[in-house]
Write an enzyme that holds these catalytic residues in place. Structure first.
Site, PDB file in Angstrom:
ATOM      1  N   LYS A  52       1.369 -24.457  11.240  1.00 10.00           N
ATOM      2  CA  LYS A  52       2.683 -24.181  10.230  1.00 10.00           C
ATOM      3  C   LYS A  52       3.898 -24.174  11.603  1.00 10.00           C
ATOM      4  O   LYS A  52       4.702 -24.149  11.534  1.00 10.00           O
ATOM      5  CB  LYS A  52       2.686 -25.315   8.914  1.00 10.00           C
ATOM      6  CG  LYS A  52       1.742 -26.614   8.782  1.00 10.00           C
ATOM      7  CD  LYS A  52       1.871 -26.450   8.283  1.00 10.00           C
ATOM      8  CE  LYS A  52       0.576 -27.763   7.553  1.00 10.00           C
ATOM      9  NZ  LYS A  52       0.734 -29.121   6.471  1.00 10.00           N
ATOM     10  N   GLN A  96       0.857 -26.159   0.719  1.00  7.00           N
ATOM     11  CA  GLN A  96      -0.693 -26.506   1.328  1.00  7.00           C
ATOM     12  C   GLN A  96      -1.447 -27.046  -0.139  1.00  7.00           C
ATOM     13  O   GLN A  96      -1.344 -25.944  -0.807  1.00  7.00           O
ATOM     14  CB  GLN A  96      -0.871 -25.756   1.937  1.00  7.00           C
ATOM     15  CG  GLN A  96      -2.040 -26.129   2.866  1.00  7.00           C
ATOM     16  CD  GLN A  96      -1.615 -26.556   3.616  1.00  7.00           C
ATOM     17  OE1 GLN A  96      -0.475 -26.988   4.452  1.00  7.00           O
ATOM     18  NE2 GLN A  96      -2.860 -27.791   3.933  1.00  7.00           N
ATOM     19  N   ASP A 119       6.641 -32.913   2.970  1.00  4.86           N
ATOM     20  CA  ASP A 119       5.805 -33.562   3.012  1.00  4.86           C
ATOM     21  C   ASP A 119       5.542 -34.896   2.882  1.00  4.86           C
ATOM     22  O   ASP A 119       4.694 -35.245   3.063  1.00  4.86           O
ATOM     23  CB  ASP A 119       4.396 -32.415   2.572  1.00  4.86           C
ATOM     24  CG  ASP A 119       3.369 -31.565   2.833  1.00  4.86           C
ATOM     25  OD1 ASP A 119       3.441 -32.441   4.302  1.00  4.86           O
ATOM     26  OD2 ASP A 119       3.384 -31.109   2.168  1.00  4.86           O
TER      27      ASP A 119
HETATM   28  N1  GUN Z   1      -3.612 -30.465   3.039  1.00  2.21           N
HETATM   29  C1  GUN Z   1      -4.034 -31.676   3.811  1.00  2.21           C
HETATM   30  N2  GUN Z   1      -3.643 -31.900   3.963  1.00  2.21           N
HETATM   31  C2  GUN Z   1      -2.311 -31.473   4.068  1.00  2.21           C
HETATM   32  C3  GUN Z   1      -0.704 -32.140   4.619  1.00  2.21           C
HETATM   33  O1  GUN Z   1      -0.145 -33.062   5.164  1.00  2.21           O
HETATM   34  N3  GUN Z   1       0.149 -31.705   3.191  1.00  2.21           N
HETATM   35  C4  GUN Z   1       0.090 -30.509   2.332  1.00  2.21           C
HETATM   36  N4  GUN Z   1       0.972 -29.944   2.150  1.00  2.21           N
HETATM   37  N5  GUN Z   1      -1.241 -30.324   2.513  1.00  2.21           N
HETATM   38  C5  GUN Z   1      -2.274 -30.916   3.059  1.00  2.21           C
END
Ligand code: GUN
Length: 293
Positions: A52, A96, A119
């Site tokens: 990211k 995350q 998100d």
């Molecule tokens: N863990 C697995 N997928 C995601 C996501 O799309 N965003 C975040 N923040 N954590 C995750």
């Protein structure tokens, strides 16, 4: 069978985003800025967050990576989220997941300001999505919708079976696929780990979204000829032929299912790349909406 190619589609969308960022800044807008919080050092989470941050650089966004120790308390973590909420430089915040067991993900997600919830996990974002109001869509479902749109797949009237009921993929996919619009307009069945006779549902599916988190769970006998397969799974399995000793597979038994389908996403290089597109589009939107305030 046609591959739904995450490299191709994400490449195309990333070029659009890059241009949009340039245009926005040329018009006096501020550089979009994503802040990511990583708690502990789960290797998969490290890889996702790293990707990211790398994409932020590639697309002309600013980024902050906040690494916090696994023994941080929930209150301390919420404090860090609040600092980012109050930091005018930051447009989007992501924490995350998963978090260590002693921290409630709900409490942390609820602390993110909805204007920065790129998100799309905050109850306000999810509520707006449910009601069909403009909002930040969760990144993976958003990315899947972008992929269906790119290939001009008309899902109107199709039977879509979603396997998995997580807040971040399965549940939002059922909402997006059933809402008015295209992609959408589908008749949706949600299946999950407690569904009896799963095959009875999947065999009547025109589209299967597999988001159950079990390697190669969807097998050829579960799939109708000509179905569209969206594989959200990212599972690491042993593979002695690889130098690393392992490789990634999806929730679908790709080798045996692919010959049956009309379209299928590969793993890797499928939905995973689209998730990043969803996140980056949300962050750019957050920057633009904040810029207008
Ligand atoms: N863990 C697995 N997928 C995601 C996501 O799309 N965003 C975040 N923040 N954590 C995750």
């Amino acid at each position: 069978m046609q591959l739904l190619d995450g490299v191709l589609v994400s490449g195309h969308i990333k070029e659009q985003i890059k241009q949009e960022v340039k245009d926005w800044q040329a018009g006096g807008g501020k550089q979009p800025h994503l802040a990511a919080i990583l708690v502990g050092n789960n290797p998969a989470s490290e890889a996702y967050v790293g990707s990211k941050v790398k994409h932020c650089e590639e697309l002309g966004f600013g980024s902050t990576l906040l690494r916090l120790p696994a023994n941080i308390t929930e209150a301390q973590l919420i404090d860090e989220v609040n600092k980012l909420n109050n930091n005018d430089e930051v447009d989007g915040i992501l924490v995350q997941l998963p978090l260590p067991n002693h921290i409630s993900p709900d409490a942390v997600i609820n602390a993110i300001h909805p204007d920065k919830d790129v998100d799309g996990f905050h109850p306000i974002s999810q509520g707006r999505m449910l009601l069909g109001q403009p909002t930040f869509l969760p990144a993976t479902p958003y990315g899947i919708m972008l992929m269906l749109e790119y290939y001009k797949i008309d899902t109107t009237g199709m039977h879509c079976v979603v396997i998995g009921r997580s807040n971040i993929v399965g549940t939002p996919m059922t909402i997006l696929m059933s809402r008015a619009g295209n992609p959408g307009n589908a008749t949706v069945t949600m299946c999950h780990s407690k569904t009896k006779n799963l095959k009875d549902f999947t065999r009547s599916a025109d589209i299967i979204v597999a988001a159950i988190g079990r390697p190669r769970y969807v097998t050829a006998d579960m799939v109708k000829e000509g179905a569209i397969i969206i594989d959200v799974g990212i599972n690491r399995v042993d593979d002695a032929t690889k130098k690393s000793g392992s490789r990634l597979v999806g929730d679908v038994d790709f080798d045996n299912v692919a010959p049956l389908c009309s379209y299928i996403t590969p793993v890797p290089k499928g939905v995973g790349l689209m998730t990043i597109c969803g996140l980056m589009k949300n962050t750019l939107l957050a920057a633009k909406l904040r810029g207008k305030k």
